[in-house]
Design a protein around this motif. Sequence first.
Motif, PDB file in Angstrom:
ATOM      1  N   VAL A 201       0.858  -1.180   0.000  1.00 56.61           N
ATOM      2  CA  VAL A 201       0.000   0.000   0.000  1.00 56.61           C
ATOM      3  C   VAL A 201       0.895   1.231   0.000  1.00 56.61           C
ATOM      4  O   VAL A 201       1.752   1.387   0.871  1.00 56.61           O
ATOM      5  CB  VAL A 201      -0.940   0.009   1.222  1.00 56.61           C
ATOM      6  CG1 VAL A 201      -1.834   1.236   1.202  1.00 56.61           C
ATOM      7  CG2 VAL A 201      -1.778  -1.266   1.271  1.00 56.61           C
ATOM      8  N   ILE A 202       0.694   2.107  -0.979  1.00 58.49           N
ATOM      9  CA  ILE A 202       1.509   3.322  -1.123  1.00 58.49           C
ATOM     10  C   ILE A 202       0.613   4.549  -1.000  1.00 58.49           C
ATOM     11  O   ILE A 202      -0.477   4.590  -1.590  1.00 58.49           O
ATOM     12  CB  ILE A 202       2.218   3.374  -2.488  1.00 58.49           C
ATOM     13  CG1 ILE A 202       3.027   2.104  -2.748  1.00 58.49           C
ATOM     14  CG2 ILE A 202       3.127   4.598  -2.575  1.00 58.49           C
ATOM     15  CD1 ILE A 202       3.641   2.060  -4.156  1.00 58.49           C
ATOM     16  N   THR A 203       1.073   5.542  -0.281  1.00 60.17           N
ATOM     17  CA  THR A 203       0.346   6.805  -0.233  1.00 60.17           C
ATOM     18  C   THR A 203       1.332   7.944   0.002  1.00 60.17           C
ATOM     19  O   THR A 203       2.453   7.730   0.468  1.00 60.17           O
ATOM     20  CB  THR A 203      -0.727   6.797   0.872  1.00 60.17           C
ATOM     21  OG1 THR A 203      -1.581   7.934   0.721  1.00 60.17           O
ATOM     22  CG2 THR A 203      -0.110   6.825   2.251  1.00 60.17           C
ATOM     23  N   GLY A 224      -0.611  -9.365   6.120  1.00 64.54           N
ATOM     24  CA  GLY A 224       0.742  -9.264   5.588  1.00 64.54           C
ATOM     25  C   GLY A 224       1.011  -8.057   4.726  1.00 64.54           C
ATOM     26  O   GLY A 224       2.136  -7.902   4.211  1.00 64.54           O
ATOM     27  N   ALA A 225       0.043  -7.171   4.558  1.00 67.76           N
ATOM     28  CA  ALA A 225       0.239  -5.989   3.710  1.00 67.76           C
ATOM     29  C   ALA A 225       1.292  -5.065   4.308  1.00 67.76           C
ATOM     30  O   ALA A 225       1.401  -4.922   5.525  1.00 67.76           O
ATOM     31  CB  ALA A 225      -1.076  -5.240   3.525  1.00 67.76           C
ATOM     32  N   LYS A 226       2.056  -4.435   3.437  1.00 64.50           N
ATOM     33  CA  LYS A 226       3.092  -3.489   3.842  1.00 64.50           C
ATOM     34  C   LYS A 226       2.706  -2.074   3.422  1.00 64.50           C
ATOM     35  O   LYS A 226       2.086  -1.875   2.373  1.00 64.50           O
ATOM     36  CB  LYS A 226       4.430  -3.859   3.198  1.00 64.50           C
ATOM     37  CG  LYS A 226       4.891  -5.291   3.461  1.00 64.50           C
ATOM     38  CD  LYS A 226       5.171  -5.535   4.933  1.00 64.50           C
ATOM     39  CE  LYS A 226       5.703  -6.947   5.152  1.00 64.50           C
ATOM     40  NZ  LYS A 226       5.910  -7.242   6.593  1.00 64.50           N
ATOM     41  N   LEU A 227       3.086  -1.107   4.232  1.00 61.44           N
ATOM     42  CA  LEU A 227       2.786   0.299   3.944  1.00 61.44           C
ATOM     43  C   LEU A 227       4.050   1.044   3.553  1.00 61.44           C
ATOM     44  O   LEU A 227       5.090   0.911   4.199  1.00 61.44           O
ATOM     45  CB  LEU A 227       2.174   0.969   5.173  1.00 61.44           C
ATOM     46  CG  LEU A 227       1.883   2.470   5.055  1.00 61.44           C
ATOM     47  CD1 LEU A 227       0.827   2.745   3.995  1.00 61.44           C
ATOM     48  CD2 LEU A 227       1.450   3.042   6.409  1.00 61.44           C
ATOM     49  N   ALA A 228       3.951   1.847   2.491  1.00 62.81           N
ATOM     50  CA  ALA A 228       5.030   2.739   2.078  1.00 62.81           C
ATOM     51  C   ALA A 228       4.470   4.157   1.997  1.00 62.81           C
ATOM     52  O   ALA A 228       3.522   4.413   1.248  1.00 62.81           O
ATOM     53  CB  ALA A 228       5.604   2.319   0.730  1.00 62.81           C
ATOM     54  N   VAL A 246       8.687   4.207  -8.570  1.00 63.65           N
ATOM     55  CA  VAL A 246       9.322   3.136  -9.348  1.00 63.65           C
ATOM     56  C   VAL A 246      10.127   2.220  -8.432  1.00 63.65           C
ATOM     57  O   VAL A 246      10.030   0.987  -8.520  1.00 63.65           O
ATOM     58  CB  VAL A 246      10.230   3.720 -10.452  1.00 63.65           C
ATOM     59  CG1 VAL A 246      11.118   2.629 -11.046  1.00 63.65           C
ATOM     60  CG2 VAL A 246       9.391   4.364 -11.536  1.00 63.65           C
ATOM     61  N   LYS A 247      10.901   2.812  -7.523  1.00 64.71           N
ATOM     62  CA  LYS A 247      11.725   1.994  -6.620  1.00 64.71           C
ATOM     63  C   LYS A 247      10.854   1.138  -5.709  1.00 64.71           C
ATOM     64  O   LYS A 247      11.134  -0.060  -5.505  1.00 64.71           O
ATOM     65  CB  LYS A 247      12.652   2.879  -5.787  1.00 64.71           C
ATOM     66  CG  LYS A 247      13.626   2.050  -4.937  1.00 64.71           C
ATOM     67  CD  LYS A 247      14.629   2.899  -4.222  1.00 64.71           C
ATOM     68  CE  LYS A 247      15.735   2.063  -3.569  1.00 64.71           C
ATOM     69  NZ  LYS A 247      15.319   0.786  -2.986  1.00 64.71           N
ATOM     70  N   LEU A 248       9.801   1.726  -5.172  1.00 63.11           N
ATOM     71  CA  LEU A 248       8.911   0.965  -4.297  1.00 63.11           C
ATOM     72  C   LEU A 248       8.288  -0.213  -5.044  1.00 63.11           C
ATOM     73  O   LEU A 248       8.226  -1.334  -4.528  1.00 63.11           O
ATOM     74  CB  LEU A 248       7.810   1.879  -3.741  1.00 63.11           C
ATOM     75  CG  LEU A 248       8.236   2.898  -2.687  1.00 63.11           C
ATOM     76  CD1 LEU A 248       7.110   3.880  -2.421  1.00 63.11           C
ATOM     77  CD2 LEU A 248       8.660   2.189  -1.395  1.00 63.11           C
ATOM     78  N   LEU A 249       7.842   0.051  -6.245  1.00 65.65           N
ATOM     79  CA  LEU A 249       7.185  -0.991  -7.042  1.00 65.65           C
ATOM     80  C   LEU A 249       8.160  -2.097  -7.437  1.00 65.65           C
ATOM     81  O   LEU A 249       7.863  -3.286  -7.276  1.00 65.65           O
ATOM     82  CB  LEU A 249       6.544  -0.377  -8.276  1.00 65.65           C
ATOM     83  CG  LEU A 249       5.219   0.337  -8.046  1.00 65.65           C
ATOM     84  CD1 LEU A 249       4.953   1.368  -9.133  1.00 65.65           C
ATOM     85  CD2 LEU A 249       4.073  -0.663  -7.996  1.00 65.65           C
ATOM     86  N   THR A 250       9.300  -1.704  -7.953  1.00 67.02           N
ATOM     87  CA  THR A 250      10.249  -2.719  -8.428  1.00 67.02           C
ATOM     88  C   THR A 250      10.819  -3.540  -7.281  1.00 67.02           C
ATOM     89  O   THR A 250      11.009  -4.746  -7.404  1.00 67.02           O
ATOM     90  CB  THR A 250      11.379  -2.090  -9.260  1.00 67.02           C
ATOM     91  OG1 THR A 250      11.989  -1.042  -8.493  1.00 67.02           O
ATOM     92  CG2 THR A 250      10.836  -1.501 -10.545  1.00 67.02           C
ATOM     93  N   ASP A 251      11.073  -2.900  -6.130  1.00 64.56           N
ATOM     94  CA  ASP A 251      11.561  -3.641  -4.964  1.00 64.56           C
ATOM     95  C   ASP A 251      10.523  -4.662  -4.503  1.00 64.56           C
ATOM     96  O   ASP A 251      10.870  -5.786  -4.116  1.00 64.56           O
ATOM     97  CB  ASP A 251      11.887  -2.695  -3.814  1.00 64.56           C
ATOM     98  CG  ASP A 251      13.172  -1.910  -4.033  1.00 64.56           C
ATOM     99  OD1 ASP A 251      13.895  -2.225  -5.006  1.00 64.56           O
ATOM    100  OD2 ASP A 251      13.458  -0.986  -3.248  1.00 64.56           O
ATOM    101  N   PHE A 252       9.259  -4.274  -4.541  1.00 64.80           N
ATOM    102  CA  PHE A 252       8.191  -5.157  -4.059  1.00 64.80           C
ATOM    103  C   PHE A 252       7.871  -6.259  -5.065  1.00 64.80           C
ATOM    104  O   PHE A 252       7.653  -7.416  -4.691  1.00 64.80           O
ATOM    105  CB  PHE A 252       6.936  -4.331  -3.792  1.00 64.80           C
ATOM    106  CG  PHE A 252       5.722  -5.156  -3.427  1.00 64.80           C
ATOM    107  CD1 PHE A 252       5.668  -5.857  -2.236  1.00 64.80           C
ATOM    108  CD2 PHE A 252       4.632  -5.240  -4.291  1.00 64.80           C
ATOM    109  CE1 PHE A 252       4.561  -6.615  -1.889  1.00 64.80           C
ATOM    110  CE2 PHE A 252       3.523  -5.995  -3.970  1.00 64.80           C
ATOM    111  CZ  PHE A 252       3.484  -6.684  -2.761  1.00 64.80           C
TER     112      PHE A 252
END
Length: 254
Positions: A201-203, A224-228, A246-252
């Motif tokens: 989850v990104i916001t 198990g959801a992670k927050l960024a 992009v970094k958050l998405l590719t890392d995940f």
Amino acid sequence: MPQILVGDLNVHYELKGNGDPLLMIMGLSFSLLDWGDELPNELAKQYQVILFDNRDAGQTKSSSVKNYTIADLADNAAGLLKELGIKQAHVFGVSMGGMVAQQFALRHPDKLNKLVLGCTMAGGACSIPANLANLVGGSLLDFLFTSSYLADPDNKKKAQEFLAKTSLFHSKEDGFIRQMKAIASHDICNVLPDIKALTLVITGDSDVAIPPENSDVLVQKISGAKLAMIKGAAHGFPYSHAPEAVKLLTDFLS
């Protein structure tokens, strides 16, 4: 860009890159152009990025003018994958598109790999209401970006030029109302735990459209959801903070 028939919809879409499929679902009123260039182009270096216009947005056309739900939009997205011959994809949805992505996860778990929910909400009593006022006669700049971001003259100029181009493809009055009605009916508070996909989850920490507290709810209810949280970002973080996204998405997803 090509179009493909999905039920009663002639869906306008674009494919970029190669790799594991990544379906990106845009929010209320906006078209696939509103992702901008940087985010999808960077993601396309590692993934097959699938962009498309939702029902009543952009250049997707339908002969039907009936009302629909967020679940219907999720079925449209799943239908697009089927017509493209894609059996499974990562799904990234923002705002209303994040609501669609939630329903996609519930209704089409066999078609879903990993799930990314951006600046969105579960709806219903577990959510803090969205503030969509600036989408109707207000300032899209203030809706999407922080005052500190817009204080940079270069940022403001680029954002103004970007919206001048993309707003031509935003939903027209009747279609906008149908999308708003779909959002108003969105309430999956009680079934969020049924989402089993690995979820990020990104916001933005400064989102005034869909308050960041809604992301806390999603993380609490999806196992198990992670927050960024992106510092200094608002509702338009995919454009204003593309490198961070992009970094958050590719890392995940990797």
